[in-house]
Design a protein around this motif. Structure first.
Motif, PDB file in Angstrom:
ATOM      1  N   TYR A  42       0.812  -1.221   0.000  1.00 22.76           N
ATOM      2  CA  TYR A  42       0.000   0.000   0.000  1.00 22.76           C
ATOM      3  C   TYR A  42       0.841   1.265   0.000  1.00 22.76           C
ATOM      4  N   LEU A  43       1.953   1.241   0.725  1.00 22.12           N
ATOM      5  CA  LEU A  43       2.788   2.436   0.706  1.00 22.12           C
ATOM      6  C   LEU A  43       3.381   2.664  -0.687  1.00 22.12           C
ATOM      7  N   SER A  44       3.738   1.570  -1.366  1.00 28.57           N
ATOM      8  CA  SER A  44       4.326   1.725  -2.705  1.00 28.57           C
ATOM      9  C   SER A  44       3.338   2.356  -3.681  1.00 28.57           C
ATOM     10  N   LEU A  45       2.046   2.086  -3.483  1.00 21.85           N
ATOM     11  CA  LEU A  45       1.053   2.650  -4.395  1.00 21.85           C
ATOM     12  C   LEU A  45       0.793   4.127  -4.137  1.00 21.85           C
TER      13      LEU A  45
ATOM     14  N   ARG B 127       0.093   1.486 -13.948  1.00 21.16           N
ATOM     15  CA  ARG B 127      -0.237   2.107 -12.672  1.00 21.16           C
ATOM     16  C   ARG B 127       0.683   3.313 -12.482  1.00 21.16           C
ATOM     17  N   LEU B 128       0.196   4.255 -11.693  1.00 15.91           N
ATOM     18  CA  LEU B 128       1.006   5.421 -11.352  1.00 15.91           C
ATOM     19  C   LEU B 128       1.442   5.292  -9.906  1.00 15.91           C
ATOM     20  N   ARG B 129       2.684   5.649  -9.657  1.00 20.83           N
ATOM     21  CA  ARG B 129       3.161   5.747  -8.276  1.00 20.83           C
ATOM     22  C   ARG B 129       3.657   7.164  -8.037  1.00 20.83           C
ATOM     23  N   PRO B 130       3.532   7.658  -6.817  1.00 20.00           N
ATOM     24  CA  PRO B 130       3.990   9.025  -6.542  1.00 20.00           C
ATOM     25  C   PRO B 130       5.489   9.142  -6.810  1.00 20.00           C
TER      26      PRO B 130
ATOM     27  N   ILE C 152      13.636   1.010   0.958  1.00 20.34           N
ATOM     28  CA  ILE C 152      12.681   2.035   0.530  1.00 20.34           C
ATOM     29  C   ILE C 152      13.362   3.106  -0.306  1.00 20.34           C
ATOM     30  N   GLU C 153      12.757   3.408  -1.450  1.00 20.23           N
ATOM     31  CA  GLU C 153      13.288   4.501  -2.278  1.00 20.23           C
ATOM     32  C   GLU C 153      12.687   5.818  -1.808  1.00 20.23           C
TER      33      GLU C 153
END
Lengths: 648, 352
Positions: A26-29, B246-249, A48-49
Motif C-alpha cells: 500500500y505504501l508503494s502505491l 499504474r502510477l506511483r507518486p 525504501i526509495e
C-alpha cells in the motif's frame, strides 16, 4: 536514495494491524516505493526509495507518518504512537540545565553567514564507552549501518529514527572547547574518520578549533582528530542543518558520498533539530551513563514560520478528475500532519497549514492536490483519453520525419546497415580527417577525451565503424542519418546529414546514391565529386585493409528536391530502335563527354546505356525513338553514324 | 503425291522426338504455317490433273488434320509433363537479395510516432544543444538544482547568454515543452518530441547519449484521468492489449503531481511469480519487481512551466511524460545490451 528500516522499529511508533507485506504494497502505491521486504530472524527489513523532495520520509518516523495516512484508505488501522517529536524537548529538562554546577563551555563562532540554518549542541560528561544495547545493534545492522559502540550507534540510531544526522566529538580533543564554523580555503586538508586525507576544494563548511586545525568536514564526516575513542569521557553532541548546495558540492567534489551528506544535501527540517538532540541526550544518559554538562547552545537565525495555503474543494476535484468528499480530503491532510483550518470563507474553501517537515516541499495548490490524489489512490482514478484536438504541424517537420523514414527504409532494402553514433567525437578522429578541433563546439565538462567535440561531419564516426567492424563482415555498407552541429554566434545550426560509407568500391556507392535519387525523383548529376575515397595516409594509419568510399549528403537538400511523383510522360506508341556501338577509349574522353556530344548530335536519341568494357573498347547501347512516328532501322543507323563521327 | 505418306511419317517422327513447347511451335509453323509445307502442297493443286484434284485435295487436308491432331496431342503431353518433370533441386536457396537493417531506435521511433498520431499528437523536433533556460529554468528547475550541476548535465564551452544562460546538451526532451508552447502560442497542444538527450553517465545501464520521447498535452480541463487514459492507451498499443499501467507518486520539478508509471510484466503476467503452480516450484519473476516494470516519469504540468510557456494556468492545464526509448525497446523486445546500441557493431546492427 534508498533507506533500510525494520518492521519492528516502525512498530515502536506506529499502532497498526498491517503486516510487512501490506505495508509494502500500500505504501508503494500511494507513498514511498518499498522495493523489497526481507524477513531476517523475527524482523522484516524494508528497502525504501526516497525521492529527493521527500527527505522527511527518510526515517522510521517519516514512514510511520506515511503509513498513518495511507493504510486507513485500505481499511487498515494505523496511528502514530510515542510520537518522538512530542516527547522530546529541552523545555522539560530546561530546569535541569540551569542547575549544572561548573558547566563545561563551548566557544562557538559562526564566521560566515548562510552556512548553517540551525546550530544546536550540548556537552555531556561521565560517558562510558561500551557496547550498545543489542536491539539497537541489530536494527542498525539490518539497516546496513556498521555497529561500533554505544555512543556512535546512538548517533546513527537518531539519524534513522528522525531523519536527522548527528555527530559526536570528543570534547577533550577540541582545543579549549573552541569551534569556529567557516568556509574552507582551497587546498586545506582534513583527515576524516575513515582515515582518508581529503583536500578541500574551498568554500566547504568546516569547523576549526581555533588553532587552525580542522576538526569537522561539516555534514559529511567528522575529523579523525576529534573522534570518540574507547577512552572518551566527555562528548559534544552536535545537531545541525546546513546549506544544502554547499554540502552537495563538497560531497561530489571530494567523492565523500556519505549517508549524512545524502541527507543534508536535500535540506532538512530545522524544527527537528531540537527533538533529535533532546532524544540523543536521553539515550546517552540511558545507555552511556552520560550527564548533561553544559548549557544548551542553539543558534537559529531565522526561526521557522508556518506556511498556509488556500484551496477550494472544486479546484481539487477539477485537477484530479473525480469527486472526492470533503471529509476524506480533510482526513487525508490531517493524517499527513497538515492542519486544516476552515477559513472565514464558505465551506468550499480550505486553509491548510503546512507542517515544518514539509515546508520546503509544499508551496502551491498543486502540491496539496498531489497529497490528496496520491493518498486517495491513483488506481482509483479512471483512465479517460482526452478529446481529440487538431494541432497544426509544421510542414517542414512533417516532411523531415516522413522522408527520414523513407530514406532509411530504402537504404535498408538496398542492403545497407544503419548505425547511430555518439554526437561527440575525439580530437583523434577529427585529426584523422585532416580537420581541426577549432571548428567544433567543445564540451566544457566532457566525461573523457573520446566524447569531447560535437560532430560537424558524420564521416569520421562512419570510418571508425568500418575500422571496428573489419573481419566481422565481408562487405560493409553503413549509413547514418543524424544531426551535425555547426557553431554559430548563438545556438549552433543543427543540420541533418545523410552519410554513407562502404568498403566495396566507388561504383557500388555511386549506384546506391543514384538509386536513392531515383527513389526520391530527384534529377541527379552533380554528386560525383562528393564521393570521396578515404585517403591512403589515414587508411594505413587506422590499419583499414580495404579502400573506403563515402559520401555525406545534406538532408535538407534532399527534402527540397524530393518529389512524391516523377514527371509523367505519356506513353510513346512508336518503335524504339536499340543499337550498340563500340568506342575506343581515348585520353580526355569520358562517358559524360560522350553523352553530351551524342545528345547534341541526334534529336532521336532518347537514352544511352553503358553495356561493357573490354580491353580498350567501351560498348554503349543507344536508344532511338521519335514521339511522332515510327522510325526505321536505317534512320537509326544514320543517327548512330553521325554520333560516331562526332566522337572521332 | 506419293511422298505424302512419307511426309506424314516424317512429321510424326519429328513430333515424337521433340521435347519442348518451343520446338513444337517451330514444327507447327514448319508444317502448318502460312508458308508451311502443307500449305505449299495445297498451292500445288493447280499443277495436278483435274481428275486427281479432288483426291489430292482430300489427302492433303487429311495430312493437315492428322499433323494438327498430333501437334495438339503432343502439346497436351508436353504441358502435362512440364508440371510433373521438375529436375531441379528445389531445396537449394533462392537467388540472394540484399538484406540491410534499420537501427532499433529508428524502428521504435516509427512505432511510437504512429501510435500517438492516431490520437492527434504531432511529432516535433527541437534543439539538442540548448540554453539552460529551456532545459532548466523554464522547467521550474532553479539554478541551484542538482540536475543542473556538472555531474548531471553536459555544458558547452561557449559564452553565457545574458538572458538564457549557459549552453547545454539537453538532458531530457522536456526542453521541447517550452519551445512547443512558444510555437503554438495557444492551446490545444498535443506534442510528441523524440530526440537525443545527453547526461554524463556511462555504465552497464546508461550511455552518455540516449533517446527520449516526450508527450505533452495542454488544453482546458485536462486532469490526471486523461494522463492515465493516454498512458493506458500507449501501453496497450505498444506492449500489447493485456498490459495494465499504474502510477506511483514520484518527484520531478516540472510536474506537480509527479508520477512514475509502471506497466505489468509480460513474463509473469503481472503476478510477480513464474512456474506452474504444481509441477515446478513457483519462483519470483526475475524480470520485474512484483509484477511491474518501470516505464518512466510523468506528471501534470507544473503551473510555473505553463507560465514560462506564456500559458494561463488558471484556464489551462496539462500533462507530460518523458520516457527512454532504449527502455521501452528493452521492455518490449528484451534487448538490454545497451552498450551495443551506439558502438556500431555490425553483428548487433544487422540483426534488425
Amino acid at each position: 536514495m534508498n533507506i533500510k528500516i525494520t518492521h519492528n522499529w516502525l512498530l515502536d511508533y506506529l499502532d497498526t494491524d498491517a503486516g510487512p507485506y501490506d505495508v509494502q504494497k500500500y505504501l508503494s502505491l500511494s507513498g514511498p516505493s518499498i522495493e523489497t521486504v526481507e524477513k531476517i530472524d523475527d524482523d522484516y527489513v524494508y528497502d525504501i526509495e526516497i525521492t529527493s523532495n521527500r527527505i522527511d520520509m527518510a526515517s522510521v518516523l517519516g514512514i510511520a507518518r506515511e503509513a498513518q495516512a495511507i493504510l486507513p484508505q485500505y481499511g487498515i488501522k494505523a496511528k502514530i504512537k510515542n510520537n518522538p517529536l512530542e516527547q522530546n524537548g529541552f523545555s522539560r529538562i530546561g530546569n535541569g540545565l540551569s542547575r549544572i554546577e561548573n558547566p563545561l563551555k563551548l566557544d562557538i563562532h559562526l564566521k560566515n553567514e548562510g552556512l548553517c540554518s540551525r546550530f544546536m549542541t550540548i556537552v555531556l560528561d561521565n560517558v562510558t564507552i561500551d557496547k550498545a544495547p543489542e536491539f539497537m545493534n541489530r536494527r542498525l545492522t539490518l539497516s546496513g549501518i556498521k555497529s561500533i559502540n554505544n555512543v556512535v550507534n546512538i548517533s546513527n540510531y537518531l539519524m534513522m529514527t528522525f531523519g536527522q544526522p548527528t555527530h559526536v566529538f570528543d570534547y577533550d580533543k577540541i582545543g579549549a572547547g573552541k569551534m569556529i564554523m567557516r568556509e574552507s580555503k582551497a587546498g586545506e586538508k582534513i583527515i576524516t574518520l575513515d582515515d582518508k586525507e581529503v583536500t578541500l576544494p574551498g568554500g566547504d563548511i568546516v569547523i576549526e578549533d581555533g588553532s587552525g586545525r580542522l576538526i569537522d568536514l561539516c555534514g559529511i564526516m567528522g575529523g579523525a582528530n576529534s573522534a570518540v575513542s574507547e577512552n572518551t569521557k566527555r562528548i559534544v553532541l552536535f545537531v545541525q542543518t546546513y546549506n544544502k548546495q554547499k554540502i552537495r558540492r563538497t560531497s561530489m567534489l571530494t567523492g565523500q558520498r556519505t549517508v549524512a551528506a545524502t541527507y543534508f544535501e536535500k535540506g532538512l527540517d530545522e524544527e527537528r533539530v531540537e527533538p533529535t538532540l533532546a532524544c540523543g541526550a536521553k539515550l546517552l544518559e540511558k545507555y552511556a551513563s552520560a550527564k548533561i554538562a553544559s548549557p544548551l547552545y542553539d543558534i537559529y537565525p531565522q526561526p521557522y514560520r508556518p506556511k498556509q495555503i488556500e484551496i477550494n474543494i472544486g479546484e481539487i476535484n477539477h485537477k484530479i478528475g473525480v469527486e472526492i468528499p470533503r471529509e476524506k480530503i480533510v482526513d487525508i491532510l490531517e493524517n499527513l500532519g497538515f492542519l486544516v483550518l476552515v477559513g472565514g470563507h464558505h465551506d468550499v474553501s480550505l486553509r491548510v497549514a503546512v507542517p515544518s517537515w514539509r515546508h520546503k516541499d509544499i508551496s502551491i495548490k498543486e502540491d496539496i492536490v498531489e497529497e490528496i490524489a496520491r493518498i486517495y489512490g491513483y488506481h482509483n482514478l479512471p483512465n479517460i483519453l482526452q478529446p481529440i484536438a487538431y494541432v497544426k504541424e509544421s510542414k517542414e517537420m512533417e516532411k523531415l520525419f516522413t522522408l527520414q523514414f523513407k530514406v532509411k527504409t530504402f537504404l535498408k532494402h538496398l542492403g545497407l546497415n544503419e548505425v547511430l553514433n555518439y554526437s561527440m567525437i575525439s580530437k583523434e578522429l577529427i585529426g584523422n580527417f585532416g580537420m581541426e578541433t577549432a571548428g567544433h563546439l567543445t564540451l566544457a565538462n566532457a566525461m573523457n577525451e573520446e566524447l569531447k567535440y560535437m560532430r560537424i561531419s558524420l564521416l569520421p564516426s562512419l570510418v571508425k565503424n568500418i575500422k571496428d567492424n573489419q573481419g566481422r563482415s565481408d562487405k560493409l555498407k553503413l549509413f547514418e542519418l543524424a544531426k551535425v552541429y555547426i557553431p554559430a554566434n548563438s545556438l549552433p545550426e543543427e543540420l541533418y546529414k545523410l552519410a554513407i560509407a562502404v568498403d566495396t568500391d566507388y561504383f557500388d556507392l555511386k549506384g546506391i546514391v543514384e538509386a536513392l535519387y531515383r527513389e526520391l525523383n530527384i534529377n541527379f548529376d552533380k554528386f560525383d565529386k562528393s564521393i570521396i575515397r578515404l585517403n591512403s595516409n589515414t587508411r594505413y594509419k587506422l590499419e583499414i585493409k580495404k579502400d573506403v568510399y563515402m559520401v555525406e549528403l545534406d538532408f535538407q537538400t534532399l527534402i527540397d528536391n524530393y518529389k512524391i511523383l516523377p514527371q509523367y510522360h505519356p506513353i510513346n506508341p512508336y518503335s524504339v530502335i536499340k543499337l550498340d556501338l563500340n568506342i575506343q577509349k581515348k585520353e580526355g574522353t569520358d562517358f559524360a563527354k560522350i553523352k553530351k556530344i551524342a545528345y547534341q548530335t541526334s534529336k532521336l536519341l532518347t537514352n544511352i546505356e553503358f553495356v561493357s568494357v573490354f580491353q580498350n573498347k567501351l560498348t554503349f547501347r543507344f536508344y532511338f525513338n521519335s514521339p511522332e512516328r515510327n522510325i526505321t532501322e536505317e534512320e537509326a543507323k544514320e543517327e548512330l553514324e553521325k554520333i560516331n563521327s562526332q566522337l572521332h | 503425291m506419293d511422298n505424302l505418306p512419307n511426309l506424314h511419317q516424317q512429321a510424326i517422327n519429328e513430333i515424337n522426338n521433340l521435347t519442348s513447347l518451343k520446338d513444337l511451335e517451330f514444327l507447327q509453323i514448319k508444317y502448318l504455317g502460312r508458308n508451311g509445307i502443307v500449305n505449299d502442297l495445297l498451292q500445288k493443286i493447280k499443277d495436278i490433273p483435274d481428275e486427281q484434284k479432288k483426291a489430292y485435295g482430300s489427302k492433303v487436308n487429311r495430312l493437315k488434320s492428322e499433323i494438327g491432331k498430333a501437334v495438339e496431342d503432343k502439346r497436351k503431353t508436353l504441358i502435362a509433363n512440364a508440371d510433373s518433370q521438375q529436375k531441379t533441386d528445389l531445396t537449394l536457396p533462392g537467388k540472394p537479395y540484399p538484406k540491410g537493417s534499420l537501427h532499433l531506435i529508428s524502428i521504435a521511433v516509427e512505432e511510437i510516432s504512429r501510435i500517438f498520431e492516431k490520437i492527434g499528437f504531432i511529432r516535433v523536433s527541437y534543439p539538442e544543444v540548448e540554453w539552460e533556460f529551456f532545459s532548466f529554468d523554464a522547467l521550474n528547475m532553479p539554478p541551484e538544482h542538482p540536475a543542473r550541476d556538472d555531474f548531471e548535465a553536459t555544458f558547452i564551452d561557449f559564452p553565457k547568454d545574458p538572458k538564457y544562460g549557459k549552453m547545454v546538451l539537453t538532458p531530457h526532451t522536456s526542453s521541447g515543452q517550452i519551445r512547443e508552447m512558444w510555437r503554438l502560442k495557444n492551446p490545444p497542444i498535443r506534442m510528441i518530441n523524440i530526440a537525443k538527450c545527453y547526461r554524463p553517465n556511462w555504465d552497464p545501464t546508461h550511455t552518455p547519449m540516449f533517446y527520449q520521447f516526450e508527450g505533452l498535452c495542454v488544453d482546458k480541463d485536462i486532469n490526471i484521468t486523461n494522463l492515465k487514459g493516454t498512458l493506458d492507451y500507449f501501453a496497450k498499443e505498444y506492449f500489447g492489449p493485456n498490459r495494465e499501467i499504474r502510477l506511483r507518486p514520484y518527484h520531478f520539478q516540472f510536474t506537480e503531481p509527479s508520477f512514475e508509471v509502471d506497466v505489468t510484466c509480460d513474463v509473469c503476467g503481472g503476478s510477480g511469480w513464474v512456474g506452474a503452480k504444481r509441477a515446478s516450484p513457483v519462483q519470483k519473476c526475475k524480470v520485474c519487481k512484483s509484477g511491474w516494470l518501470e516505464l518512466g516519469g510523468t506528471g501534470m504540468v507544473h503551473p510555473n512551466v505553463l507560465k514560462a510557456g506564456n500559458i494561463d494556468s488558471q484556464e489551462y492545464s496539462g500533462w507530460a511524460f518523458g520516457f527512454g526509448i532504449e527502455r521501452v525497446i528493452m521492455m518490449k523486445y528484451g534487448i538490454d545490451d545497451i552498450r551495443y546500441y551506439y558502438n556500431g557493431d555490425i553483428r548487433f546492427l544487422k540483426q534488425f
